[in-house]
Design an enzyme around this catalytic site. Structure first.
Site, PDB file in Angstrom:
ATOM      1  N   CYS A 142       0.795  -1.211   0.000  1.00  0.00           N
ATOM      2  CA  CYS A 142       0.000   0.000   0.000  1.00  0.00           C
ATOM      3  C   CYS A 142       0.829   1.263   0.000  1.00  0.00           C
ATOM      4  O   CYS A 142       2.043   1.259   0.021  1.00  0.00           O
ATOM      5  CB  CYS A 142      -0.835   0.063   1.255  1.00  0.00           C
ATOM      6  SG  CYS A 142      -0.981  -1.439   2.138  1.00  0.00           S
ATOM      7  N   ASN A 179       1.715  -0.359   5.982  1.00  0.00           N
ATOM      8  CA  ASN A 179       2.204  -0.806   4.695  1.00  0.00           C
ATOM      9  C   ASN A 179       3.189  -1.909   5.006  1.00  0.00           C
ATOM     10  O   ASN A 179       4.285  -1.641   5.497  1.00  0.00           O
ATOM     11  CB  ASN A 179       2.879   0.342   3.950  1.00  0.00           C
ATOM     12  CG  ASN A 179       3.535  -0.119   2.663  1.00  0.00           C
ATOM     13  OD1 ASN A 179       3.331  -1.252   2.233  1.00  0.00           O
ATOM     14  ND2 ASN A 179       4.314   0.747   2.052  1.00  0.00           N
ATOM     15  N   GLY A 180       2.780  -3.125   4.768  1.00  0.00           N
ATOM     16  CA  GLY A 180       3.686  -4.211   5.100  1.00  0.00           C
ATOM     17  C   GLY A 180       2.959  -5.506   5.337  1.00  0.00           C
ATOM     18  O   GLY A 180       1.889  -5.728   4.797  1.00  0.00           O
ATOM     19  N   MET A 229      21.231 -29.634  -9.001  1.00  0.00           N
ATOM     20  CA  MET A 229      20.322 -30.345  -9.897  1.00  0.00           C
ATOM     21  C   MET A 229      19.012 -30.772  -9.243  1.00  0.00           C
ATOM     22  O   MET A 229      18.402 -31.754  -9.631  1.00  0.00           O
ATOM     23  CB  MET A 229      21.004 -31.580 -10.519  1.00  0.00           C
ATOM     24  CG  MET A 229      22.155 -31.268 -11.446  1.00  0.00           C
ATOM     25  SD  MET A 229      21.765 -30.130 -12.784  1.00  0.00           S
ATOM     26  CE  MET A 229      20.675 -31.087 -13.815  1.00  0.00           C
ATOM     27  N   GLU A 250      20.263 -15.539 -14.855  1.00  0.00           N
ATOM     28  CA  GLU A 250      20.536 -14.228 -14.271  1.00  0.00           C
ATOM     29  C   GLU A 250      21.958 -13.732 -14.509  1.00  0.00           C
ATOM     30  O   GLU A 250      22.425 -12.840 -13.817  1.00  0.00           O
ATOM     31  CB  GLU A 250      20.228 -14.245 -12.778  1.00  0.00           C
ATOM     32  CG  GLU A 250      21.075 -15.207 -11.985  1.00  0.00           C
ATOM     33  CD  GLU A 250      20.834 -15.032 -10.492  1.00  0.00           C
ATOM     34  OE1 GLU A 250      20.809 -13.877 -10.037  1.00  0.00           O
ATOM     35  OE2 GLU A 250      20.668 -16.040  -9.804  1.00  0.00           O
ATOM     36  N   LYS A 303      15.833 -23.166  -4.408  1.00  0.00           N
ATOM     37  CA  LYS A 303      16.117 -22.467  -3.154  1.00  0.00           C
ATOM     38  C   LYS A 303      15.319 -21.174  -3.071  1.00  0.00           C
ATOM     39  O   LYS A 303      15.899 -20.086  -3.061  1.00  0.00           O
ATOM     40  CB  LYS A 303      17.611 -22.198  -2.994  1.00  0.00           C
ATOM     41  CG  LYS A 303      18.251 -21.586  -4.230  1.00  0.00           C
ATOM     42  CD  LYS A 303      19.680 -21.150  -3.973  1.00  0.00           C
ATOM     43  CE  LYS A 303      20.312 -20.727  -5.277  1.00  0.00           C
ATOM     44  NZ  LYS A 303      21.673 -20.273  -5.147  1.00  0.00           N
TER      45      LYS A 303
END
Lengths: 1519, 481
Positions: A27, A264-265, A508, A924, A970
């Site tokens: 919010c 907000n949270g 893997m 990434e 993960k």
């Protein structure tokens, strides 16, 4: 916010896998207040304007007019109300002499009348009278359709005390009575109508404050409630909130503000907090309430949002007599442990209160008020923004964004931002602003907390010498067997822990069955999966941001929460939950010292068979309750009595059963539970024990095992048993921190009892009984089966008939690495070899052999999809089915970074997918520029937390931009590419230095909330409007609501990754213990999106060990449009599942950068193409038998799946898959697959104008300069223009300053994001968060207005997370920046005059100059680049995290030149007085500059210089 | 585990063979064991695969947990290595010497390099165990009182017997021959397996309480009924020693023998038995032709060479396989490739793509062998067929011809007639997955069930059958005494 959506409007019930309790929101918050308490309608107007300017932080649902919620809290506008009431015949007493209730009543007139009469009776019973009811005027045109459909009747209730006996002057008593009345109203209306027809929500009932709120958009509030704009509607303070929820279903009560706060949270530890609050109710007494205390219980009402729960808890603490700020400090303590800069009194305050209350933990910006004081604070991590201004006419305005309520520069007296853990308080009665230090020191000295602690704290006596260790040998092995230890576990899990103090790493993913689908006996732990944060709140970095975290635990009975006495401190504090033999001994000896301790045997008679477990657990609970009644303060649950006649009660069962039993018996707060067990050994085990109520764990067998291993020489470098034990405990502690952090939780105390996990494969009744409240989406086995497994292990250890050769050694294992004797692995020698043979020989027959291996009965019952069968349907001819070439376009390969895998592999995947028309994923690690625009270009470019190689050119080269929130192997964790894997090419691609370690942070530092994600989506779409924007999530319970939020944040595509995939290196416990299979996550996402009418707007993709056409068909029926493959294509390319990706030794040249090993790579694009076509062919065959001609007709048809359990093992047959197969909104014409493009929001962005203005430069190279105004609604300014530059001119961009824009005003978020070379943006004013995100060569300047009254070099000018992921360019900020300045900077040059915490975090390149103070934890994880910090007070070293960097003077001539040049530029661009001063006294200033140099980076630079020198020398010799 | 980077730098090494001219002078084993540090280095080459293909379907039949003991040897923990090896393999000293090591052809390192020397390590662990006296009797913790008869004392029978005994059952092994060991005793030449290696293991079995009764041919010396009366279960493990015949002109000439007759006789001679001159088969100074290209043929060749043959030649029907693995048998399958054994070093030559067509003799003794060259072609139905090449007939001088072309199944006899277990068309005994024959209480394992195979398969079958028998005995009520 997690919301058990309130009853009042719970139109949407739990169904299928959707559960409303998973709802979240994010919010914008803010307040406007007059410091001296002057009331005026201008405050309301200002607050409304502020709210409307935060509109972009809110969201709308499927119905575009219905907002997620907006509201305002004001002081009682007495004059207005008095006038209004008089009009309708209510005569109000003096201000303060009456209470006003803002009531949400049943819409039906009869029900409402009934409810009102009930309310009248409650008021009368309390000796008060109803003065009258007022219909609150509303204008229904100003709310959306679904909001209208569920709108309650909104009326104001006026009440006052009957006689004069109540002392009206005692304002606190007055408010307390209103509190009691409200609680009674809530209860009475609820209890009088179990069907909910009378349910009444009291938005506020107070003599001081009044709340106007609803399911509205911020812009609708003023129109919907005309009261707010009445000319005499006056207040001195106004709190506002605009909501962005994953929830689109109408709920009026869920709008903020609540009675005291807007938030907000996200409270991550809610479950635990509620549990402990309930536990404490039993011992609550207060003179202030007397007999009324009963009316307050439960303190926290059932079924509300986390923020509402928090509001309830805060209210109780305040009503019990604590100051508002004091209560806030108890609930959200700052990171006090280990903070040497904090006063001892304040630390004592926190420590004392930690004995009373655990933190309500999670990211939070809270604004709060009691109608007199108004304030705001951030949690210890400070992950939500809050900026404020103070004007010279005594207004204080705080908001999530700077500039939300603009003021002319000459009206601003001061500006600032809230810092992590800090508070700002305006006391309107005293007419002053209290700063954090003043406020807290005052509160900390209200009582002698320090003395109380010193006198009352219980300390362990000095530890008694050497650890007693029982004899090893056969008895040790027997015990190990009884608890299921395997040789593999010792070698792969325990040895690394005991040797290095770290968790073991593997690669893997996970291809073994769920515990419930395994044939082998399982520990109870194995049925549990860790939860993790994604999108709605960030994970924490437990290594680099260790200081915000704590493993401290308090043991002993808890005192009355409504009171504070010295005795409240009478507890024992542990630094961490793991006890060793010595601490346990000391502990036991301690019984006499006041905290009475008793050990309970957690065993059952083995000879009585599996049925004996349940009564044994019941008996244990009973004994435990009696022990507590007798005054025991600590119970030790021990399985140390296991022998040939006694089997252990699973430790998790023992602790959870007692925890819940004691809760039900209202005894829980009087005792702490300690578990003494042989069973716990992995970090995940400890986390589960704590999550279900254990305060400490003594893992005696794990400790004996590692010490024995040390003695036997099994631990490489470690031969000292004591060291092994110490290392082991250290590893468990680290693992616990990681498990907490992945959920965004900072303190173990809050984790205790919080049940942050879900269950896969246990019977729901069992879960409800012993693990009450834990999600168990697929049901499963009962207690007897659990007992059966325990007894099977017992027999293997103690059974007379077991051959002696067998009992003298441990089982081999096979859980992590394939062993033919061990657990089933989907990837085994046969499946790998067959797949490789099929693809290489291009043989469909061999592929069918492979798919048979993967799909047939034996393998089938190892996965959830294998337990599903197709419902027979009318077939169609195979020729009528759409061609394989169309189906393969729905295939993508998984995100595997260049760096984790070799260039050969990365390119082979890209070429294959481009030829197919599918899409490959960069992962990434960036991508080599030479590949852009060629057949080797990855269509999907990933944007992950480290932003490696994320340049503007990279972004515009993509067909899809994927924001990776989490990865299956993960979730919630960061990563690390060790320096030895970073060769020259990888370093270049990632914009870093060869040989220097690269760290991926656990969170994206620009996604701390759902509204942040919307912002990042907006940023990326701005840069590359042609690309799809996708968001990758990992399956867990609640992922559906997150997906809904992501859809509302306007992503085009959502990936739900299963828990089992994953090709990179990860801690073994994360690979095995976090997340759930994609079948569950996908089904939940599909069901939730369909339920909310959002499904048609997004493409849904799934991945996680997909191998065959059958897998694809099941996924399609469960709702997937697209399908991701990673492991299978790697196997086709030659991977043989060595699971050595983390060692750089991959023998087949895939997961390695070693040139010699890369030469072994044999993968070919054509093999991959063969494989994908085979999969598609198999899909077509199945489609034909199922009667589908087109794939799109099949998507989401879960009605064509049914459970197929007949031949499955007994455990699997216990599963209930109905929720998985639930067809949402059956019979309705509602989109079940992707049918329409997402609604994008690029219309009207400022960059359209900028591009037009810049056209001469873009097209003809003519220089353009323009000046424009800017406001906070202008976000990502410069991003789209930069995309345009990169598309036309690549990374090289345009010549310097080809395009110059000068802005005046307050810039919205992401100002200058991804600015390309040749673009210069100059801003006079201020900017919000994410300035210069991904800066790619452009220049940014932000300077204070020339007429500013405040001191620019002490005033915040740009927000948090500035220059995140910048790769090149320059930035000059004539003021102070927020937290995480230059986080993950890999090449930009920046000058700033002061920064918040975590500056230069994870930086790998570039130069940062700070001409002033830094916050804490500077340079954490900084492995490259350099920083110069002007440290005039000589205190910088204390603020710097020196694990990776060295500090020194600026001596090198080159460094001096760099510094001087940057400071000169800064002075030139910003006109900074401070820079001028520094330049004026340069030599003197130079002495105060500290050079921050990463150790690894210095060495790498030296290596480079040496190499260059050598080359030069060789060159000269040759010459 | 091991040294994660060991395979990058360390090279494969296997024990050296004694030079040919010296080793053919005797009958003893001729390998020089590797020194301990070299064995450790070989262990370090193991990559600790996530999926160890050595354990897969195309890898070790007896399910040896190879990576685990490779690592233990690397770390010098020999005793643990022995325990780990014994956990899956009763007789690693046999397989360490005799196994063709499908684990090595399936070894992941074989993809890019020479595979790990698994068999060498296995043998070293086993021999070390005996040398250190770590191989001691493991007497069961308690007696079940159930009795099991094992028929046949080859590797299957021995493995079954040892496992059954360790479960606590009373075990009696019946052997038709005069000595215990079956093919290990009489089928394998001493230079591959010295009989002392067998005897030291048999000593352990005996000490564990297994009773051996030799010279008892069930159905003859002891009736099947009697056996069934005395025992709760019977495990048949009589092997598949019926040799495949070559029905060709001249087959009845003297000097043409089955390989097993020849090998068994040599073993008896070395054991000290005296052989009649007229039954003696000796290759001294003879031109020896061995028909069949398998291991048995190679054993015959080694034997003939040691007996002093003038020449030794092996005739092989199939074409010479490629030197390296080819595409028809991709990794990790057992490779179709040229296998060269010690005998070929010692002077045995091979003729590929030859089919023997007959023999001619002098004075009733074989004198010449007639043959034709063949080739393998795809026939009309697409299956490869071996076709003679017209006009390529040839003949050559042969004084001793040994037939080593495989086995067809168990030797028929009174046992089968009396016990009545169902058999398939090839004569192999059929069982269910629990090793149960068609006759209740009678189990079968080993070559007689699966056809002639490797020692390692024999051990696996014996172990598995023992496990199945144990489960069945425990599930059934004890018979009244």
């Amino acid at each position: 916010m997690t919301a058990n959506a309130g009853k009042v409007a719970t139109a949407m019930q739990r169904q299928g896998l959707y559960d409303p309790s998973y709802e979240h929101d994010g919010c914008g918050i803010g307040f406007v207040a007059h410091v001296k308490g002057e009331r005026s309608p201008e405050i309301v107007r200002g607050a409304l304007e502020l709210l409307e300017n935060l509109a972009h932080r809110s969201a709308v649902g499927a119905d575009a007019e219905t907002g997620d919620g907006a509201g305002m809290l004001v002081q009682i506008p007495h004059a207005f109300l008095w006038r209004e009431c008089r009009r309708i015949g209510i005569s109000l007493p003096e201000v303060g002499g009456y209470g006003v209730g803002m009531m949400f009543l049943p819409p039906d007139d009869d029900h409402r009348a009934e409810a009102e009469s009930l309310i009248g009776r409650v008021v009368a019973d309390r000796g008060w009278r109803v003065l009258g009811w007022r219909d609150v005027p509303i204008d229904e045109r100003h709310c959306g359709e679904s909001a209208r459909a569920t709108r309650p009747a909104i009326r104001q209730l006026y009440i006052a005390p009957l006689g004069v006996d109540l002392n009206v002057d005692d304002a606190s008593t007055f408010e307390r009575t209103l509190y009691v009345i409200r609680r009674r109203i809530e209860r009475v209306t609820r209890e009088a109508s179990p069907d909910g027809r009378l349910s009444t929500y009291v938005a506020s009932l107070s003599s001081r404050t009044l709340v106007y709120k609803g399911m509205l958009r911020p812009t609708q509030l003023r129109h919907f409630y005309p009261d707010l704009v009445a000319p005499d509607f006056a207040t001195a303070l106004a709190l506002v909130h605009s909501r962005f929820s994953t929830n689109t279903f109408p709920s009026w009560p869920l709008a903020h503000p609540y009675r005291y706060v807007c938030h907000n949270g996200e409270i991550n530890t809610l479950r635990g907090n509620l549990t402990w609050m309930r536990a404490r109710e039993a011992s609550m007494t207060s003179e202030l309430f007397g007999d009324d205390i009963g009316a307050l219980i439960p303190v926290v009402s059932e079924g509300q949002s986390d923020s509402a729960c928090f509001d309830n808890a805060l209210e109780l603490l305040v009503m019990a007599g604590r100051p508002l700020a004091h209560a806030m400090m108890m609930l959200i303590p700052e990171a006090w442990e280990g903070d040497e800069t904090m006063s001892a009194e304040r630390r004592a305050f926190y420590e004392y209160h930690s004995a009373i209350l655990e933190p309500w933990d999670g990211p939070a910006a809270m604004a709060f008020t009691d109608g007199r004081q108004i304030g705001a604070m951030l949690d210890r991590n400070g992950l939500r923004p809050a900026r404020y201004v103070v004007t010279n006419d005594d207004l204080v305005v705080l908001a999530s964004e700077a500039g939300a309520l603009p003021f002319p520069a000459d009206k601003i007296r001061a500006k600032g931002r809230l810092e992590p853990g800090r508070m700002l308080l305006v006391n309107t009665t005293q007419g002053r602003i209290l700063d954090d230090v003043e406020l807290k020191e005052e509160l900390a000295s209200r009582r002698p907390y320090r003395r109380w602690l010193a006198e009352q704290r219980v300390a362990l006596p000095a530890l008694s010498g050497e650890t007693p260790i029982p004899a090893a040998g056969d008895s040790l092995v027997r015990l190990q067997r009884a608890f299921g230890y395997t040789a593999e576990e010792l070698r792969m899990v325990l040895a690394p822990m005991a040797t290095n103090g770290d968790e073991a790493v593997g690669s893997m993913g996970n291809d073994t069955p769920l515990a419930v689908l395994s044939d082998r006996p399982q520990l109870l732990f194995a049925y549990f999966r860790q939860l993790f944060a994604q999108v709605t709140n960030p994970a924490i970095d437990p290594i680099r941001e260790r200081f915000v975290m704590s493993l401290g635990m308090n043991l002993g009975p808890q005192g009355n929460v409504l009171d504070e006495t010295p005795e409240h401190a009478r507890q024992l504090r542990l630094d961490g939950p793991v006890l060793t033999a010595a601490t346990m001994g000391a502990f036991r000896a301690h019984s006499a010292n006041g905290l009475r301790l008793r050990t309970l045997a957690a065993t059952f008679r083995a000879t009585d068979g599996p049925a004996a477990l349940a009564p044994a657990v019941d008996g244990l609970c009973h004994t435990a309750a009696n022990a507590v009644r007798e005054g025991c303060g600590i119970l030790v649950l021990s399985d140390a009595g296991v022998d040939d006649a006694h089997a252990p009660i699973p430790s998790l069962l023992a602790v959870a059963a007692i925890h819940h039993h004691l809760l039900r018996e209202r005894l829980r707060a009087r005792v702490s539970l300690v578990v003494e067990t042989a069973e716990a050994r992995e970090t995940a085990h400890f986390a589960l024990l704590v999550a279900y109520g254990a305060s400490a764990v003594y893992p005696y067998l794990a400790l004996e095992t590692v010490t024995d291993m040390a003695r036997r020489g099994d631990l490489a470098a470690i031969s000292d048993p004591a060291t092994a034990a110490v290392n082991y405990v250290k590893a468990v502690d680290k693992g616990l921190l990681k498990i907490l952090s992945k959920m965004g939780i900072s303190t173990l105390q809050s984790f205790c009892g919080a049940q942050i996990c879900e269950v896969l494969g246990l019977d729901r009744a069992l879960v409800e009984r012993y693990f009450t409240g834990t999600s168990s989406p697929v049901g499963g086995i009962g207690l007897e089966v659990v007992a059966g497994d325990t007894l099977a292990r017992h027999v293997a250890a103690f059974g007379a008939t077991t051959a002696p050769a067998e009992t003298s050694r441990l089982d081999f294992g096979g859980e992590y690495h394939y062993r033919i004797q061990g657990e089933h692995h989907a990837w085994n020698p046969a499946s790998i070899a067959t797949l490789q043979h099929a693809a290489r020989a291009n043989s469909y027959a061999t592929y069918r052999e492979f798919s048979r291996l993967a799909n047939d009965e034996a393998a089938r019952h190892r996965t959830l999809r294998g337990l599903l069968d197709f419902v027979p349907n009318e077939p169609v001819p195979l020729d009528d089915v759409e061609p394989a070439s169309a189906i393969v376009k729905r295939f993508v390969t998984g995100a595997m970074s260049f760096g984790s895998i070799s260039r050969e592999t990365h390119q082979t995947l890209a070429v294959a997918m481009n030829r197919l028309g599918g899409r490959s994923n960069t992962g990434e690690g960036g991508e080599e520029r030479a590949r852009f625009g060629t057949e080797r270009n990855s269509a999907i470019k990933q944007v992950a937390s480290a932003r490696f190689g994320v340049t503007t050119e990279y972004l515009v080269s993509a067909a899809e931009l994927q924001i990776k929130i989490a990865q299956g192997a993960k979730p919630g964790e960061g990563g690390q590419l060790p320096g030895h894997k970073v060769d020259a090419v990888i370093a270049q691609t990632r914009h870093s230095t060869p040989g220097v370690t690269l760290i991926s942070p656990p969170p994206h530092h620009d996604i701390y909330s759902i509204e942040d994600l919307a912002q990042l989506i907006h940023d990326l779409r701005s840069v590359n409007p042609r690309a799809l924007i996708s968001v990758k999530l990992v399956a867990e319970s609640g992922v559906g609501t997150v997906a809904a939020g992501v859809a509302k944040a306007r992503a085009d595509l959502i990936t739900i990754s299963g828990d089992s995939g994953g090709t990179g290196a990860s801690p073994l416990s994360s690979i095995k213990r976090a997340g759930v299979p994609w079948e569950i996550g996908l089904a939940e996402a599909q069901q939730t999106l369909v339920l909310k009418g959002l499904r048609g707007r997004v493409r849904l993709q799934t991945d996680g060990q997909l191998k065959t056409g059958r897998d694809v068909v099941v996924a399609a029926l469960l709702g997937a449009d697209e399908f991701g493959f990673a492991t299978a294509p790697l196997v086709v390319a030659g991977c043989v599942m060595m699971r050595k990706c983390h060692l750089n030794t991959c023998p087949v040249g895939i997961a390695t950068q070693d040139p010699e090993l890369r030469a072994n790579f044999t993968g070919r694009p054509e093999d991959l193409i063969s494989y994908f076509f085979f999969v598609a062919d198999e899909v077509r065959e199945l489609m034909a038998t199922l009667g589908f001609r087109r794939m799109s007709d099949m998507i989401g048809r879960s009605d064509l799946l049914r459970p197929h359990l007949t031949n499955a093992a007994a455990k699997a047959r216990a599963l209930d898959l109905s929720a998985l197969l639930h067809l949402t909104r059956p019979g309705e014409q509602v989109a079940r697959h992707h049918v329409q493009p997402q609604q994008h929001s690029l219309d009207g962005v400022l960059d359209h104008t900028l591009i037009e203005l810049a056209r001469p430069a873009l097209e003809h190279g003519e220089r353009v300069v323009h000046t424009l105004p800017i406001r906070t609604e202008h976000r990502a300014v410069g991003a789209m223009l930069s995309g345009e530059i990169a598309r036309r001119h690549g990374e090289a961009g345009l010549p310097d300053e080809s395009i110059v824009f000068r802005f005046v005003g307050s810039a919205g978020q992401s100002f200058g994001a991804f600015s390309a070379r040749g673009l210069a943006l100059e801003l006079e004013g201020e900017a919000n968060d994410y300035v210069g995100k991904g800066l790619s060569g452009g220049r940014l300047v932000v300077r204070a207005p020339r007429r500013a009254l405040f001191l620019p070099d002490e005033t915040v000018i740009v927000g948090n997370t500035v220059l995140y992921g910048a790769t090149s360019g320059e930035a000059y900020f004539g003021g102070v920046a927020g937290e995480r300045f230059a986080v993950r900077n890999s090449g930009a040059l920046a000058v700033v005059e002061g920064i918040g915490n975590h500056g230069c975090e994870y930086m790998t390149g570039g130069v940062v100059v700070v001409l002033g103070r830094t916050g804490r934890n500077f340079a954490a994880g900084m492995s490259g680049g350099i920083a110069f910090v002007l440290d005039e007070s000589n205190s910088f070293a204390g603020y710097c995290n020196r694990e990776m960097v060295e500090l020194g003077p600026v001596v090198d001539a080159g460094d001096r030149d760099t510094l001087r040049r940057l400071v000169e530029q800064h002075a030139r661009y910003t006109g900074s007085p401070r820079a001028r001063l520094v330049l004026a006294r340069w030599e003197q200033a130079l002495r105060h500059f500290v050079l921050v140099m990463p150790t690894e980076y210095r060495k790498a630079l030296a290596r480079t210089r040496q190499a260059e020198a050598r080359r030069a020398e060789e060159g000269s010799r040759l010459g | 585990m091991g040294d994660p980077k060991g395979f990058l730098s360390l090279r494969r090494a296997t024990p050296a063979r004694e030079p040919v001219n010296s080793r053919v002078q005797h009958w003893r084993e001729f390998y020089t064991a590797l020194p301990e540090h070299e064995l450790s280095a070989q262990g370090a080459r193991c990559m600790d695969c996530g999926v160890p293909f050595c354990q897969g379907d195309t890898g070790c039949p007896v399910r040896n947990v190879i990576p685990d003991w490779n690592d233990l040897v690397f770390r010098g923990q020999w005793r643990d290595a022995l325990d780990t090896l014994h956990a899956t393999n009763n007789f690693p000293e046999f397989t360490g010497r005799l196994c063709p090591a499908p684990c090595e052809s399936a070894c992941v390192l074989a993809l890019i390099e020479q595979p790990v020397a698994i068999r060498t390590i296995e043998q070293a662990i086993a021999d070390r165990g005996f040398a250190e006296d770590w191989v001691t009797p493991r007497v069961p913790r308690e007696e079940t009182g159930r009795r099991v008869a094992v028929v046949g004392s080859g590797p299957t029978g021995l493995a079954a017997a040892q496992q059954l005994r360790r479960f606590g059952h009373t075990v009696v092994v019946f052997e038709k021959d005069d000595r215990v060991g079956g093919l290990l005793r009489y089928g394998v030449p001493d230079f591959k397996l010295e009989k002392s290696v067998l005897d030291r293991r048999l000593a352990q079995l005996t000490a564990e309480g297994i009773v051996f009764r030799t010279g008892v041919n069930i159905g003859e010396q002891l009736g099947v009924d009697e056996l069934r009366r005395d025992f709760d279960a019977i495990c048949l493990a009589v092997g598949a020693q019926a040799a495949r015949e070559l029905d060709l002109p001249g087959r009845s000439l003297r000097g043409i023998h089955l390989a097993m007759e020849y090998l068994a006789q040599q073993n008896r001679r070395l054991a000290g038995d005296v052989i009649d001159d007229h039954t003696l088969i000796d290759a001294r100074d003879k031109r020896v032709v061995i028909i069949g290209g398998g291991d048995t043929g190679a054993d015959c060749a080694g034997t003939a060479i040691r007996q002093g043959a003038r020449s030794v030649q092996q005739f092989v029907l199939i074409a010479q396989p490629p030197a390296n693995r080819d595409n028809s048998t991709p990794w990790p399958l057992w490779p179709m490739q040229l296998q060269t054994s010690h005998a070929h070093e010692e002077g045995c030559s091979r003729e590929w793509s030859v089919s023997t067509t007959g023999f001619s003799g002098k004075r009733g003794r074989v004198h010449r062998l007639h043959a034709i060259r063949v080739e393998t072609r795809a026939s009309a139905d697409g299956q490869p067929r071996i076709m003679p090449l017209p006009g390529t007939q040839f003949s050559l001088r042969a004084d001793l011809v040994l037939l080593a072309i495989g086995f067809t199944g168990p030797v028929p006899g009174q046992l089968f007639r009396d016990i009545g277990v169902a058999r398939d068309a090839d004569g192999l005994v059929t069982t269910d997955v629990k090793y149960r024959t068609s006759v209740p209480g009678v189990f079968a394992a080993g070559d007689m069930r699966r056809g002639a195979s490797l020692v390692v398969w024999a051990i696996r079958e014996g172990r598995d059958a023992a496990h199945a028998i144990d489960l069945e005995l425990r599930a059934s009520p004890a018979r009244p005494c």
